[in-house]
Design a protein around this motif. Sequence first.
Motif, PDB file in Angstrom:
ATOM      1  N   ALA A  71       0.827  -1.218   0.000  1.00  0.00           N
ATOM      2  CA  ALA A  71       0.000   0.000   0.000  1.00  0.00           C
ATOM      3  C   ALA A  71       0.857   1.261   0.000  1.00  0.00           C
ATOM      4  O   ALA A  71       0.406   2.321  -0.431  1.00  0.00           O
ATOM      5  CB  ALA A  71      -0.930  -0.003   1.210  1.00  0.00           C
ATOM      6  N   GLY A  72       2.093   1.152   0.487  1.00  0.00           N
ATOM      7  CA  GLY A  72       2.946   2.332   0.588  1.00  0.00           C
ATOM      8  C   GLY A  72       2.515   3.197   1.760  1.00  0.00           C
ATOM      9  O   GLY A  72       1.583   2.850   2.506  1.00  0.00           O
ATOM     10  N   GLN A  73       3.196   4.337   1.890  1.00  0.00           N
ATOM     11  CA  GLN A  73       2.919   5.192   3.054  1.00  0.00           C
ATOM     12  C   GLN A  73       2.529   6.588   2.632  1.00  0.00           C
ATOM     13  O   GLN A  73       2.487   7.502   3.447  1.00  0.00           O
ATOM     14  CB  GLN A  73       4.164   5.241   3.944  1.00  0.00           C
ATOM     15  N   SER A  74       2.236   6.761   1.326  1.00  0.00           N
ATOM     16  CA  SER A  74       1.997   8.132   0.845  1.00  0.00           C
ATOM     17  C   SER A  74       0.638   8.669   1.290  1.00  0.00           C
ATOM     18  O   SER A  74      -0.405   8.118   0.945  1.00  0.00           O
ATOM     19  CB  SER A  74       2.075   8.158  -0.677  1.00  0.00           C
ATOM     20  N   PRO A  75       0.644   9.794   2.034  1.00  0.00           N
ATOM     21  CA  PRO A  75      -0.627  10.407   2.425  1.00  0.00           C
ATOM     22  C   PRO A  75      -1.183  11.322   1.322  1.00  0.00           C
ATOM     23  O   PRO A  75      -2.263  11.894   1.489  1.00  0.00           O
ATOM     24  CB  PRO A  75      -0.239  11.239   3.656  1.00  0.00           C
ATOM     25  N   SER A  76      -0.441  11.475   0.199  1.00  0.00           N
ATOM     26  CA  SER A  76      -0.896  12.424  -0.843  1.00  0.00           C
ATOM     27  C   SER A  76      -2.273  12.042  -1.352  1.00  0.00           C
ATOM     28  O   SER A  76      -2.515  10.885  -1.672  1.00  0.00           O
ATOM     29  CB  SER A  76       0.028  12.414  -2.054  1.00  0.00           C
ATOM     30  N   LYS A  81     -11.181   5.739  -8.294  1.00  0.00           N
ATOM     31  CA  LYS A  81     -12.520   5.132  -8.248  1.00  0.00           C
ATOM     32  C   LYS A  81     -12.540   4.099  -7.130  1.00  0.00           C
ATOM     33  O   LYS A  81     -11.726   3.178  -7.111  1.00  0.00           O
ATOM     34  CB  LYS A  81     -12.856   4.496  -9.598  1.00  0.00           C
ATOM     35  N   VAL A  82     -13.456   4.271  -6.198  1.00  0.00           N
ATOM     36  CA  VAL A  82     -13.602   3.379  -5.044  1.00  0.00           C
ATOM     37  C   VAL A  82     -15.068   2.958  -4.980  1.00  0.00           C
ATOM     38  O   VAL A  82     -15.951   3.828  -4.963  1.00  0.00           O
ATOM     39  CB  VAL A  82     -13.181   4.112  -3.743  1.00  0.00           C
ATOM     40  N   ASN A  83     -15.309   1.678  -4.981  1.00  0.00           N
ATOM     41  CA  ASN A  83     -16.696   1.175  -4.981  1.00  0.00           C
ATOM     42  C   ASN A  83     -17.539   1.850  -6.063  1.00  0.00           C
ATOM     43  O   ASN A  83     -18.703   2.194  -5.828  1.00  0.00           O
ATOM     44  CB  ASN A  83     -17.367   1.387  -3.615  1.00  0.00           C
ATOM     45  N   GLY A  84     -16.938   2.085  -7.225  1.00  0.00           N
ATOM     46  CA  GLY A  84     -17.679   2.642  -8.357  1.00  0.00           C
ATOM     47  C   GLY A  84     -17.867   4.149  -8.308  1.00  0.00           C
ATOM     48  O   GLY A  84     -18.474   4.709  -9.222  1.00  0.00           O
ATOM     49  N   TYR A  97      -7.316  -0.287   0.262  1.00  0.00           N
ATOM     50  CA  TYR A  97      -8.659  -0.691  -0.196  1.00  0.00           C
ATOM     51  C   TYR A  97      -8.557  -1.654  -1.389  1.00  0.00           C
ATOM     52  O   TYR A  97      -9.259  -2.662  -1.468  1.00  0.00           O
ATOM     53  CB  TYR A  97      -9.453   0.567  -0.576  1.00  0.00           C
ATOM     54  N   ARG A  98      -7.626  -1.346  -2.334  1.00  0.00           N
ATOM     55  CA  ARG A  98      -7.503  -2.161  -3.544  1.00  0.00           C
ATOM     56  C   ARG A  98      -7.121  -3.610  -3.213  1.00  0.00           C
ATOM     57  O   ARG A  98      -7.536  -4.547  -3.896  1.00  0.00           O
ATOM     58  CB  ARG A  98      -6.452  -1.527  -4.466  1.00  0.00           C
TER      59      ARG A  98
END
Length: 290
Positions: A71-76, A81-84, A97-98
């Motif tokens: 997932a990495g640590q980037s807060p940027s 697209k999440v749940n459409g 999430y992915r």
Amino acid sequence: MTLSPDIAPASTLELSRAYAADFARSLLRLAFKNVKRTGDVVDSEYNGGAWDRVLNERGWLGGVPLEEFLAGQSPSPRLAKVNGQLVRIATKDYYRYRIRALSELMMRHVGDATSLVELGSGTGYNLFSLSLNPRWTQLRGFDIAPNGIEAGRQIASHYGLDGRVSFDRIDLTDAQDPQFGQLAGATVFTHFCIEQIPYAVDAVIENILRARPGRVVNIEPAIDMLNLSDPRDLASRLYLKSVDYQTRLFALLDELEVKGRIRILSRERMAYAPTLHNDGLLYAWEPLGG
Ligand SMILES: C[S@@+](CC[C@H](N)C(=O)[O-])C[C@H]1O[C@@H](n2cnc3c(N)ncnc32)[C@H](O)[C@@H]1O
């Protein structure tokens, strides 16, 4: 999956700006680069490019657990697209999430299978994501890029996944490639791989069909579902053209079904994407006949 409160739906203003930038980049690419996606271009983008960087950086040696490495640590913040839904989300949260979204997607489309083969697995990002779910007992990746395979093997070894996650070479365009023998009866998926082989889509699908897998799930970009009066879909269409990704796969699978060579079990627009234009479609199918 429900949206958590720290994910905000993207505003109309943000989306308009993002689409304008996306259109501009695609138009510039079309005007000045005129990419023709041959094997050499793919080799320099992945084997000599992205996968070479991953291998040299060896990010898995940073002492972080596998999920954090992925997932990495980037807060940027990014638009994704999440749940459409198009949302603004921290990059690390999108990738977290992915990981779950991919596993849930595969569970919905592969029946009872607990073993999966990915064609075009790169450095194994998807296979390592799936490995976080104990349901998947055997995850095998094949790719043409030696640097992707080597990075995948080193990551598997570092996280103690040797034996559960493995990598080998295949050239999907080569009907004589002996690794096609590994696909007989297997549950196979592609995830943004055939996009890279626009001039051999028919040959690749014939090679896969001849190998007699039990089931195939293709997750790839498509033009079939795009509604070009929607700016989001127009951005995707222009992007696909500007990078010369395949656009034929799903029409071909529909034709193969009409000819009685395959049965399509499901068709679904992808509910996740890391950017506005990486929109995908999923077909799950099985070969018919002998
Ligand atoms: C966009 S990357 C996708 C990697 C991975 N599936 C993912 O979703 O992160 C495409 C991959 O397809 C591989 N590829 C391209 N042409 C191929 C071929 N002829 N045979 C096997 N793999 C190929 C590339 O080397 C690259 O690793």
